[in-house]
Design a protein around this motif. Structure first.
Motif, short mmCIF file in Angstrom:
data_model
loop_
_atom_site.label_atom_id
_atom_site.label_comp_id
_atom_site.label_asym_id
_atom_site.label_seq_id
_atom_site.Cartn_x
_atom_site.Cartn_y
_atom_site.Cartn_z
N ALA A 39 0.84 -1.21 0.00
CA ALA A 39 0.00 0.00 0.00
C ALA A 39 0.87 1.26 0.00
O ALA A 39 0.57 2.24 -0.69
CB ALA A 39 -0.92 0.00 1.21
N LEU A 40 1.96 1.23 0.77
CA LEU A 40 2.88 2.36 0.78
C LEU A 40 3.56 2.53 -0.58
O LEU A 40 3.75 3.66 -1.04
CB LEU A 40 3.94 2.15 1.87
N ALA A 45 4.09 5.77 -5.51
CA ALA A 45 4.04 5.91 -6.96
C ALA A 45 2.99 6.92 -7.38
O ALA A 45 3.18 7.69 -8.34
CB ALA A 45 3.76 4.55 -7.59
N ASN A 46 1.88 6.95 -6.67
CA ASN A 46 0.83 7.93 -6.95
C ASN A 46 1.37 9.36 -6.80
O ASN A 46 1.18 10.21 -7.67
CB ASN A 46 -0.35 7.70 -6.01
N VAL A 259 6.61 -0.03 -11.99
CA VAL A 259 6.94 0.55 -13.29
C VAL A 259 7.11 2.06 -13.17
O VAL A 259 8.06 2.66 -13.70
CB VAL A 259 5.88 0.20 -14.34
N ALA A 260 6.18 2.70 -12.47
CA ALA A 260 6.23 4.16 -12.32
C ALA A 260 7.51 4.60 -11.62
O ALA A 260 8.15 5.58 -12.03
CB ALA A 260 5.00 4.65 -11.55
N GLY A 281 -5.64 1.60 -10.33
CA GLY A 281 -4.38 1.92 -10.98
C GLY A 281 -4.06 3.40 -10.97
O GLY A 281 -2.88 3.80 -10.92
N LEU A 282 -5.10 4.24 -11.00
CA LEU A 282 -4.89 5.69 -11.01
C LEU A 282 -4.37 6.20 -9.67
O LEU A 282 -3.84 7.31 -9.60
CB LEU A 282 -6.19 6.40 -11.37
N PHE A 283 -4.55 5.43 -8.61
CA PHE A 283 -4.00 5.79 -7.30
C PHE A 283 -2.69 5.04 -7.04
O PHE A 283 -2.21 5.03 -5.91
CB PHE A 283 -5.00 5.47 -6.19
#
Length: 355
Positions: A39-40, A45-46, A259-260, A281-283
């Motif tokens: 989660a972290l 990445a977000n 990946v990000a 995925g957006l978060f």
């Protein structure tokens, strides 16, 4: 230092702009997908992607322009000749143009034209010629085709194809009939042609290890891709890999996050995609979606966006409605993205997601 402290320190450094290493990627990919550390990872990445891409999202449409039982015969593919039930068909040019116009109306900045592994090159090139004359100028034509030669790529570039999607996929040559070296050679030719290379870590199943995932991801770290990201594998009934099932959205988003962070230093990578489009995925570092249908018209009914007998998107093997540009904008807005962008990361004529 404990493993938890090591991961926390690594992610703090990543949040401050340091790209993760391949060894760190393997460690992060080994985390249980519903763990606190995962989660972290997704949260980090977000943060990194929002800052990196200016809180902008990207839409790239996709149209399957022809289909038939495919000689590639991949163990994961809906079209593999050994287990498919589809019949050969070609989408009429007028329908391709109409779909492109609706993608453009919904804010898409490009459209992938998808074929089987083997396809008629001259037919495809001529289709691209017609489209470039007929569709909105801001909508880039992108190829998603089988292995092609350098001269063929040059022809496509010269008629207005801006980029190509091509992947050396997970377990290439094992779950497919294409040698990994052949797929990589095509990728290198795309880059050498001057066209933008689009890439994903795919098709991801529950059986793929952290080492396999990191190795596949790193091709898009070592070579200059315009887009990176991750795509889950849909279990195709009757296919050899069906029994493996499907990864969760939490796992898919964990891979997207890696990946990000792995590409955070790569200026040529201007978006991170997740497929199938989903808000989780957006978060988790993704900012790009692949709508399967363009902007709905007022008279459309829900069944109008169910994959039909001609043309294809992933909705065909998911047995579901196609995801539209309106659906994608709604998810982007719900996730807090403020604007759409073009394929290079710049502003578009459609700026506000809720306009």
């Amino acid at each position: 230092m404990s493993a938890d402290e090591q991961i926390e320190g690594m992610l703090k450094e990543a949040a401050n702009g340091r790209a993760i290493t391949r060894a760190e990627a393997r460690m992060l990919l080994s985390l249980p997908d519903n763990s606190l550390e995962a989660a972290l990872l997704r949260s980090t990445a977000n943060i990194v992607s929002r800052r990196r891409f200016g809180n902008r999202g990207l839409l790239l449409g996709q149209i399957g322009v022809d289909m038939e039982p495919c000689d590639g015969d991949c163990a994961f593919c809906f079209f593999a000749k050994s287990h498919t039930s589809i019949q050969a068909s070609v989408l009429p040019t007028e329908e391709v143009i109409a779909r492109c116009e609706r993608f453009a109306a919904g804010g898409a900045q490009g459209v992938f034209l998808m074929t089987m592994h083997r396809f008629g090159f001259e037919w495809f090139r001529d289709l691209c010629v017609t489209l470039r004359r007929s569709i909105p100028a801001q909508l880039e034509i992108l190829a998603n085709v089988g292995d092609v030669t350098a001269s063929q790529l040059g022809e496509l570039r010269d008629v207005g194809v801006a980029g190509a999607y091509h992947v050396c996929r997970l377990r290439e040559g094992v779950d497919s009939c294409m040698p990994a070296a052949q797929r990589r050679a095509t990728i290198e030719r795309i880059i050498e042609s001057g066209m933008a290379w689009y890439n994903l870590c795919e098709p991801i199943g529950p059986e793929h290890t952290a080492e396999e995932l990191a190795e596949q991801i790193w091709l898009g770290v070592e070579l200059p891709c315009r887009q990176h990201g991750a795509m889950q594998r849909f279990p195709v009934p009757g296919s050899p890999l069906y029994a493996h099932g499907q990864i969760s959205l939490a796992r898919l988003s964990q891979i997207v996050a890696v990946v990000a962070l792995a590409t955070a230093h790569k200026k040529e990578t201007t978006s991170i995609a997740v497929n199938v489009s989903n808000i989780v995925g957006l978060f988790s570092g993704a900012n790009a979606f692949f709508p399967e249908a363009g902007e709905p018209l007022a008279e459309d009914r829900p069944q109008d966006h169910v994959a039909g007998p001609e043309g294809f998107t992933t909705a065909l093997w998911r047995q579901s409605n196609e995801i539209t540009t309106a659906d994608c904008r709604t998810m982007l807005a719900a996730a807090g993205f403020s604007h759409l962008m073009d394929t290079k990361g710049g502003p578009t004529t459609v700026l506000h997601l809720n306009s």
